[in-house]
Structures are given as C-alpha cells and as structure tokens.
Design a protein around this motif. Structure first.
Motif, PDB file in Angstrom:
ATOM      1  N   SER A  75       0.856  -1.179   0.000  1.00  0.00           N
ATOM      2  CA  SER A  75       0.000   0.000   0.000  1.00  0.00           C
ATOM      3  C   SER A  75       0.897   1.235   0.000  1.00  0.00           C
ATOM      4  O   SER A  75       1.816   1.342   0.829  1.00  0.00           O
ATOM      5  N   LEU A  76       0.652   2.157  -0.924  1.00  0.00           N
ATOM      6  CA  LEU A  76       1.470   3.365  -1.021  1.00  0.00           C
ATOM      7  C   LEU A  76       0.864   4.484  -0.190  1.00  0.00           C
ATOM      8  O   LEU A  76      -0.303   4.832  -0.350  1.00  0.00           O
ATOM      9  N   LYS A  77       1.661   5.050   0.685  1.00  0.00           N
ATOM     10  CA  LYS A  77       1.194   6.136   1.543  1.00  0.00           C
ATOM     11  C   LYS A  77       1.506   7.513   0.948  1.00  0.00           C
ATOM     12  O   LYS A  77       0.840   8.497   1.269  1.00  0.00           O
ATOM     13  N   SER A  78       2.518   7.581   0.083  1.00  0.00           N
ATOM     14  CA  SER A  78       2.899   8.879  -0.491  1.00  0.00           C
ATOM     15  C   SER A  78       3.430   8.696  -1.912  1.00  0.00           C
ATOM     16  O   SER A  78       4.631   8.849  -2.152  1.00  0.00           O
ATOM     17  N   PRO A  79       2.549   8.342  -2.873  1.00  0.00           N
ATOM     18  CA  PRO A  79       2.995   8.199  -4.253  1.00  0.00           C
ATOM     19  C   PRO A  79       3.531   9.524  -4.786  1.00  0.00           C
ATOM     20  O   PRO A  79       3.095  10.591  -4.332  1.00  0.00           O
ATOM     21  N   PRO A  80       4.472   9.493  -5.734  1.00  0.00           N
ATOM     22  CA  PRO A  80       5.051  10.733  -6.272  1.00  0.00           C
ATOM     23  C   PRO A  80       4.013  11.704  -6.818  1.00  0.00           C
ATOM     24  O   PRO A  80       4.122  12.912  -6.645  1.00  0.00           O
ATOM     25  N   ILE A  81       2.989  11.167  -7.497  1.00  0.00           N
ATOM     26  CA  ILE A  81       1.923  12.018  -8.042  1.00  0.00           C
ATOM     27  C   ILE A  81       0.577  11.456  -7.589  1.00  0.00           C
ATOM     28  O   ILE A  81      -0.035  10.628  -8.280  1.00  0.00           O
ATOM     29  N   PRO A  82       0.092  11.847  -6.426  1.00  0.00           N
ATOM     30  CA  PRO A  82      -1.204  11.341  -5.944  1.00  0.00           C
ATOM     31  C   PRO A  82      -2.352  11.893  -6.787  1.00  0.00           C
ATOM     32  O   PRO A  82      -2.237  12.940  -7.421  1.00  0.00           O
ATOM     33  N   LEU A  83      -3.464  11.173  -6.800  1.00  0.00           N
ATOM     34  CA  LEU A  83      -4.625  11.585  -7.579  1.00  0.00           C
ATOM     35  C   LEU A  83      -5.754  12.062  -6.664  1.00  0.00           C
ATOM     36  O   LEU A  83      -5.972  11.470  -5.599  1.00  0.00           O
ATOM     37  N   PRO A  84      -6.478  13.093  -7.062  1.00  0.00           N
ATOM     38  CA  PRO A  84      -7.565  13.630  -6.239  1.00  0.00           C
ATOM     39  C   PRO A  84      -8.629  12.574  -5.951  1.00  0.00           C
ATOM     40  O   PRO A  84      -9.099  11.885  -6.854  1.00  0.00           O
ATOM     41  N   GLY A  85      -8.980  12.443  -4.689  1.00  0.00           N
ATOM     42  CA  GLY A  85     -10.062  11.550  -4.291  1.00  0.00           C
ATOM     43  C   GLY A  85      -9.647  10.117  -4.030  1.00  0.00           C
ATOM     44  O   GLY A  85     -10.331   9.396  -3.313  1.00  0.00           O
ATOM     45  N   ILE A  86      -8.531   9.676  -4.608  1.00  0.00           N
ATOM     46  CA  ILE A  86      -8.105   8.286  -4.426  1.00  0.00           C
ATOM     47  C   ILE A  86      -7.667   8.085  -2.974  1.00  0.00           C
ATOM     48  O   ILE A  86      -6.876   8.857  -2.435  1.00  0.00           O
ATOM     49  N   THR A  87      -8.188   7.030  -2.358  1.00  0.00           N
ATOM     50  CA  THR A  87      -7.934   6.800  -0.934  1.00  0.00           C
ATOM     51  C   THR A  87      -7.014   5.615  -0.665  1.00  0.00           C
ATOM     52  O   THR A  87      -6.559   5.425   0.458  1.00  0.00           O
ATOM     53  N   GLU A  88      -6.749   4.795  -1.690  1.00  0.00           N
ATOM     54  CA  GLU A  88      -5.873   3.637  -1.496  1.00  0.00           C
ATOM     55  C   GLU A  88      -5.149   3.330  -2.799  1.00  0.00           C
ATOM     56  O   GLU A  88      -5.744   3.350  -3.881  1.00  0.00           O
ATOM     57  N   TYR A  89      -3.838   3.077  -2.659  1.00  0.00           N
ATOM     58  CA  TYR A  89      -3.012   2.698  -3.808  1.00  0.00           C
ATOM     59  C   TYR A  89      -2.372   1.347  -3.487  1.00  0.00           C
ATOM     60  O   TYR A  89      -1.593   1.240  -2.538  1.00  0.00           O
ATOM     61  N   LEU A  90      -2.678   0.330  -4.253  1.00  0.00           N
ATOM     62  CA  LEU A  90      -2.136  -1.004  -4.024  1.00  0.00           C
ATOM     63  C   LEU A  90      -1.260  -1.416  -5.203  1.00  0.00           C
ATOM     64  O   LEU A  90      -1.683  -1.303  -6.360  1.00  0.00           O
ATOM     65  N   VAL A  91      -0.041  -1.874  -4.895  1.00  0.00           N
ATOM     66  CA  VAL A  91       0.895  -2.282  -5.930  1.00  0.00           C
ATOM     67  C   VAL A  91       1.247  -3.753  -5.737  1.00  0.00           C
ATOM     68  O   VAL A  91       1.637  -4.158  -4.640  1.00  0.00           O
ATOM     69  N   PHE A  92       1.113  -4.534  -6.796  1.00  0.00           N
ATOM     70  CA  PHE A  92       1.451  -5.948  -6.786  1.00  0.00           C
ATOM     71  C   PHE A  92       2.907  -6.069  -7.250  1.00  0.00           C
ATOM     72  O   PHE A  92       3.218  -5.738  -8.401  1.00  0.00           O
ATOM     73  N   VAL A  93       3.771  -6.529  -6.356  1.00  0.00           N
ATOM     74  CA  VAL A  93       5.214  -6.509  -6.613  1.00  0.00           C
ATOM     75  C   VAL A  93       5.749  -7.940  -6.655  1.00  0.00           C
ATOM     76  O   VAL A  93       5.828  -8.621  -5.624  1.00  0.00           O
ATOM     77  N   HIS A  94       6.124  -8.391  -7.838  1.00  0.00           N
ATOM     78  CA  HIS A  94       6.689  -9.732  -7.986  1.00  0.00           C
ATOM     79  C   HIS A  94       8.092  -9.768  -7.382  1.00  0.00           C
ATOM     80  O   HIS A  94       8.863  -8.803  -7.505  1.00  0.00           O
TER      81      HIS A  94
END
Length: 207
Positions: A75-94
């Motif tokens: 889960s990303l807490k501080s992506p480089p370019i956050p998007l308005p309204g988005i509350t969760e960013y999940l990245v699947f990392v192999h």
C-alpha cells in the motif's frame, strides 16, 4: 483494508466476468476488438520498481494479504503524483519482476444514489480516454438506481459500471452495501502477463 482487498479481487477477475455478463445482454464477446497495448505505470511510478524503491519513493507498506506466494501487495502512503479523491493505492510486486500491477481505489460512503460515485467514474473515464483513446468497451447499466445503486452493483445480475481500455486497463464502480462503494482503476503491465505465463508453464510442466 479487508473491504478494499475484496474490491481488488473483484477487479482482478473482471476479464473473466465480463464475458459472462456480456452474453447475458445478448452480445458476442468475439465481436470486441482489444488492443494489445500496455499502459504506462501511473502516479509517477515505473513498472519493475522493487519493493525497496517503492518504500523509499512512495512510502510503500507491506499488506498482510498476498496475491500469491511470489507476489506480495504493498500500500502506497505517499505516491510521487497522488490523484484527487483516491484513498488507497495497491501495488502488486513480484519478487523477481518488481511492480507489475497497480490498483487505485476511491471509497464512497453515504452516497445513497451513487451521485458522487458516478461523478468520479465519469471524470476518470474522460481523463483516461484523453490519454489512451476511445474505450474498447463500456457498460453502464443498473436495474435499480436511486438509493439501491451500490446494492445493485454488488450483484453481477443487477448491473455494471465498467470501462475497458484494451485488456490491461480498466475502471469500475463496485458496490459494497447501501450508500457504500468503491471506484477501482486497474493497471496491468506486460510483467503481470509474464507472471501468469510462468504459472501456467509450471502447471503444465508438473502434470
């Protein structure tokens, strides 16, 4: 987090569900032409980034859930370019390939008739269309609107708000309960397809 993760699972299997859903509307899935084109990674990220890079550049935190034994979810807490309204960013990392799939989620609460959800859905659909061109397919239909909008979206027999930009980029409104839902935006890279092919090869080799 449990609700969000369940939403991510729904998004992962959209490709399989959509064929069944379209057949229920009297459409032939073979009539749709998908572009074999992979989207750029969003949020100022790059495909293939390692967990360590995501931790340092995007505040990635390991989630308790995993996609499979080789793919933890962050889960990303501080992506480089956050998007308005988005509350969760999940990245699947192999473990070997790095970042290969990204799910962005906006949560809606007390949105009884889906007004806010639909507003955000069409806003992001327009933005994605401006960048990636006309959608390859889009379904926006519910049998029950008004205050049962999200309850209807929670049932595949009742309705769908989903748009595809080829096979590897989609946006969907997902229902949880009355007045509650998520907007899911899913990006897949070529690395994700390679991961699927690796799993299939292992199955074939083991049989």
């Amino acid at each position: 987090m449990k609700k969000i993760f369940l939403a991510s699972l729904i998004s992962l299997f959209l490709g399989g569900l959509i064929g069944w859903f379209l057949s229920g509307f009297g459409k032939d899935i073979s009539s749709f032409v998908f572009r074999e084109k992979y989207p750029d990674a969003p949020l100022g990220l790059k495909w293939g980034m390692t967990a360590a890079e995501l931790e340092s550049k995007a505040g990635a935190v390991l989630c308790p859930e995993r996609f499979d034994e080789n793919v933890p979810i962050y889960s990303l807490k501080s992506p480089p370019i956050p998007l308005p309204g988005i509350t969760e960013y999940l990245v699947f990392v192999h473990n070997d390939y790095g970042a290969m799939k990204i799910l962005m989620i906006e949560e809606f609460k007390s949105d009884e008739d889906g007004t806010k959800g639909k507003e955000e859905y069409f806003k992001y659909k327009k933005a994605l269309s401006n960048k990636y061109g006309k959608p390859t397919d889009s379904i926006e239909s519910v049998e029950k609107d008004n205050d049962e909008f999200y309850q209807c979206l929670d049932s595949v027999e009742c309705g769908y708000y989903v748009t595809f930009f080829g096979d590897h980029l989609s946006i969907q409104l997902d229902g949880i309960s009355r007045g509650r839902g998520n907007l899911n935006i899913v990006y897949e890279s070529e690395l994700f397809i390679k991961h699927d092919e690796d799993r299939e090869n292992k199955i074939q080799n083991g049989l």
